[in-house]
Design an enzyme around this catalytic site. Structure first.
Site, mmCIF file in Angstrom:
data_model
loop_
_atom_site.group_PDB
_atom_site.id
_atom_site.type_symbol
_atom_site.label_atom_id
_atom_site.label_comp_id
_atom_site.label_asym_id
_atom_site.label_seq_id
_atom_site.Cartn_x
_atom_site.Cartn_y
_atom_site.Cartn_z
ATOM 1 N N CYS A 273 0.815 -1.232 0.000
ATOM 2 C CA CYS A 273 0.000 0.000 0.000
ATOM 3 C C CYS A 273 0.845 1.277 0.000
ATOM 4 C CB CYS A 273 -0.922 0.000 1.216
ATOM 5 S SG CYS A 273 -2.134 -1.323 1.124
HETATM 6 N N1 LIG Z 1 -3.312 -6.113 1.352
HETATM 7 C C1 LIG Z 1 -3.551 -5.034 2.075
HETATM 8 O O1 LIG Z 1 -3.038 -4.901 3.162
HETATM 9 C C2 LIG Z 1 -4.495 -3.949 1.580
HETATM 10 C C3 LIG Z 1 -4.959 -3.008 2.516
HETATM 11 C C4 LIG Z 1 -5.848 -2.040 2.087
HETATM 12 C C5 LIG Z 1 -6.239 -2.000 0.735
HETATM 13 N N2 LIG Z 1 -5.758 -2.916 -0.163
HETATM 14 C C6 LIG Z 1 -6.254 -2.859 -1.546
HETATM 15 O O2 LIG Z 1 -7.254 -3.863 -1.719
HETATM 16 C C7 LIG Z 1 -7.190 -4.404 -3.044
HETATM 17 C C8 LIG Z 1 -6.964 -5.903 -3.004
HETATM 18 O O3 LIG Z 1 -5.745 -6.154 -2.330
HETATM 19 P P1 LIG Z 1 -5.249 -7.617 -1.903
HETATM 20 O O4 LIG Z 1 -4.004 -7.409 -1.111
HETATM 21 O O5 LIG Z 1 -6.353 -8.387 -1.302
HETATM 22 O O6 LIG Z 1 -4.899 -8.210 -3.362
HETATM 23 P P2 LIG Z 1 -4.272 -9.640 -3.756
HETATM 24 O O7 LIG Z 1 -3.457 -9.402 -4.949
HETATM 25 O O8 LIG Z 1 -3.698 -10.297 -2.550
HETATM 26 O O9 LIG Z 1 -5.549 -10.532 -4.144
HETATM 27 C C9 LIG Z 1 -6.437 -10.201 -5.142
HETATM 28 C C10 LIG Z 1 -7.164 -11.449 -5.609
HETATM 29 O O10 LIG Z 1 -8.086 -11.038 -6.633
HETATM 30 C C11 LIG Z 1 -8.113 -12.052 -7.623
HETATM 31 N N3 LIG Z 1 -8.672 -11.492 -8.847
HETATM 32 C C12 LIG Z 1 -8.093 -10.684 -9.772
HETATM 33 N N4 LIG Z 1 -8.981 -10.345 -10.723
HETATM 34 C C13 LIG Z 1 -10.143 -10.945 -10.412
HETATM 35 C C14 LIG Z 1 -11.443 -10.968 -10.997
HETATM 36 N N5 LIG Z 1 -11.720 -10.300 -12.107
HETATM 37 N N6 LIG Z 1 -12.402 -11.700 -10.398
HETATM 38 C C15 LIG Z 1 -12.152 -12.403 -9.261
HETATM 39 N N7 LIG Z 1 -10.942 -12.403 -8.664
HETATM 40 C C16 LIG Z 1 -9.962 -11.684 -9.221
HETATM 41 C C17 LIG Z 1 -6.692 -12.541 -7.716
HETATM 42 O O11 LIG Z 1 -6.628 -13.856 -8.272
HETATM 43 C C18 LIG Z 1 -6.262 -12.504 -6.247
HETATM 44 O O12 LIG Z 1 -6.500 -13.749 -5.607
HETATM 45 C C19 LIG Z 1 -6.090 -3.626 -3.764
HETATM 46 O O13 LIG Z 1 -6.656 -2.507 -4.408
HETATM 47 C C20 LIG Z 1 -5.219 -3.161 -2.609
HETATM 48 O O14 LIG Z 1 -4.490 -1.985 -2.946
HETATM 49 C C21 LIG Z 1 -4.905 -3.903 0.245
#
Ligand SMILES: NC(=O)c1ccc[n+]([C@@H]2O[C@H](COP(=O)([O-])OP(=O)(O)OC[C@H]3O[C@@H](n4cnc5c(N)ncnc54)[C@H](O)[C@@H]3O)[C@@H](O)[C@H]2O)c1
Length: 434
Positions: A273
């Site tokens: 992030c």
């Molecule tokens: N990880 C954190 O700590 C955190 C904290 C706050 C916000 N965010 C935000 O939240 C969002 C998600 O982050 P994350 O860490 O969970 O991501 P990640 O990359 O760990 O996981 C995302 C998942 O989405 C899946 N995916 C991709 N396209 C897809 C689709 N069209 N349909 C269904 N599944 C799909 C992927 O296969 C993956 O398993 C991002 O925008 C990130 O910036 C993350």
């Protein structure tokens, strides 16, 4: 929307069907919390291996609440799918897919694909919420038109809101339920129904007047952190040049009970992030306002310099002990981007190590959460943290102080110890602080 009474009733009764698109850390945490609150939930992911593992009760996403996950699977309230039917029957759809940055430009292709998948099954009376981090305007300008390709109209046929995930992986005090949640809808009704949904799982929900305000609030939070880390990092470099102890200065300033918040220097910023989210803001300001968000771009420069500076400081520390960095055995402790997590994405430790390797250091590493790393295309396996490994190193670089490290033992055993985070108190005689 003509009437949201039925959706509200179903949310309050917790029998509204929830689909969470994207089962990474954010989406799976939400799916578990919703199932724990009593909702029937389907976690949807395009990765079939991930769906199969989760469906078999294997928690393959680190950091997610294991108890909530196992209870959700055992009670049958939480199941997993690669798409299709679950989207067709969901009352509430939350989109939690990645939003990476490529060449300083937001890549919203995952959000776009998820919206097309949701639109294919969209019928009236639903609530759709975007949770992925993004720039202001995404929900109104990108998500709404993609969902309206279904023939359903935002506000008239379905509700659309934005609610940023703020979770801090590894934080023992603030977790999903007690971290206040911001909600901003594309209409007042969307804000109100989305807030009702999150109130079933989260102690405090804060509503704002628009999706744009909610999108920007998330970027302000992470930009604030990025800029303040850059400020203390630059302060650390200045203090080193002028012979002042930056840690003493910060501790003294932190005694002010108002108007100051202590941030600490380190080898740079990492994780998913803090290094990436400000890039959304910088990109949007350049595109829409036509100038640079100067303080933010300077902060990015300062934080990006830190791994190289830390590598130079390690070289200096060796030099003061009559050792050259070239050929020196350097044991790095902690390669994750922060303590007590195993996430190496954007980790500054890896950049410090790459800079040390380029200067000829012989590197080994230990991290309780990471088995192996890739360093400039070379695979490096974790070394066991034995007395021999510590005593045999010319310098031990404590870059990420995981709480399992026995700091007193390290201070006693290392020939020379570089502490990048002021984890070690006092002056054991062999210590160099950042
Ligand atoms: N990880 C954190 O700590 C955190 C904290 C706050 C916000 N965010 C935000 O939240 C969002 C998600 O982050 P994350 O860490 O969970 O991501 P990640 O990359 O760990 O996981 C995302 C998942 O989405 C899946 N995916 C991709 N396209 C897809 C689709 N069209 N349909 C269904 N599944 C799909 C992927 O296969 C993956 O398993 C991002 O925008 C990130 O910036 C993350």
């Amino acid at each position: 929307m003509r009437s949201t009474a039925s959706l509200r009733r179903r949310i309050l009764a917790r029998d509204a069907r929830v689909a969470v698109v994207g089962q990474g850390y954010v989406g799976l945490s939400l799916a578990c919390a919703a199932a724990e609150a009593g909702f029937p939930v389907t976690g949807i992911d395009t990765d079939p291996a991930r769906v199969a593992a989760l469906a078999a009760g294997e928690l393959c996403v680190p950091g997610v609440d294991e108890g909530a996950f196992q209870r959700g699977v055992a009670t049958g309230r939480l199941d997993f799918a690669t798409g299709g039917q679950a989207l067709a029957t969901a009352d509430v759809v939350c989109i939690c897919v990645p939003t990476p940055v490529r060449d300083h430009t937001p890549d919203l292709s995952f959000v776009e694909q998820a919206c097309r998948d949701v639109a294919e099954h969209l019928t009236g009376g639903r609530l759709v919420v975007l949770e992925s981090t993004t720039y202001p305007g995404t929900t109104n300008e990108l998500v709404a038109p993609l969902l309206e390709a279904s023939g359903q109209r935002v506000g008239r046929d379905f509700l659309l809101a934005y609610s940023p995930e703020r979770i801090d992986p590894g934080n023992q005090e603030f977790h999903f339920a007690n971290t206040p949640r911001i909600v901003g809808g594309t209409t007042a009704e969307a804000t109100s129904v989305a807030a009702l949904f999150y109130e079933q799982m989260i102690e405090k929900v804060v509503t704002v007047s628009s999706a744009r305000a909610a999108e920007l609030a998330k970027l302000l939070e992470n930009t604030f952190r990025h800029v303040n880390i850059a400020l203390v990092n630059e302060m650390a470099m200045v203090c080193h040049e002028t012979g002042i102890d930056v840690w003493e200065v910060i501790a003294a300033a932190a005694t002010k009970p108002f108007g100051f918040m202590a941030f600490t220097p380190g080898p740079g910023v990492g994780g998913h992030c803090i290094p990436l989210d400000p890039a959304y803001l910088a990109w949007q300001v350049r595109r829409d306002v036509g100038h640079q968000f100067r303080i933010l771009e300077q902060a990015q420069d300062v934080n990006a310099q830190m791994p190289g500076w830390v590598a130079r400081r390690i070289g200096e520390a060796l030099n003061e002990h009559a050792k050259a960095l070239k050929g020196a055995r350097v044991l790095v402790l902690g390669v994750a981007y922060k303590p007590d997590v195993g996430d190496v994405r954007e980790s500054p430790s890896l950049r410090v190590m790459a800079a040390l390797a380029r200067r000829g250091a012989k590197l080994s590493f230990h991290d309780p959460f990471v088995d192996a790393i890739d360093l400039d295309g070379r695979r490096l396996q974790r070394t066991a943290l034995t007395p021999r490994a510590v005593a045999g190193a010319d310098l031990v670089a404590l870059l990420t102080p995981h709480s399992s490290y026995d700091l007193e033992w390290l201070a006693r055993s290392a020939a020379l110890l570089f502490d990048a985070r002021h984890a070690i108190e006092g002056d054991p005689g062999n210590l160099v602080r950042l």
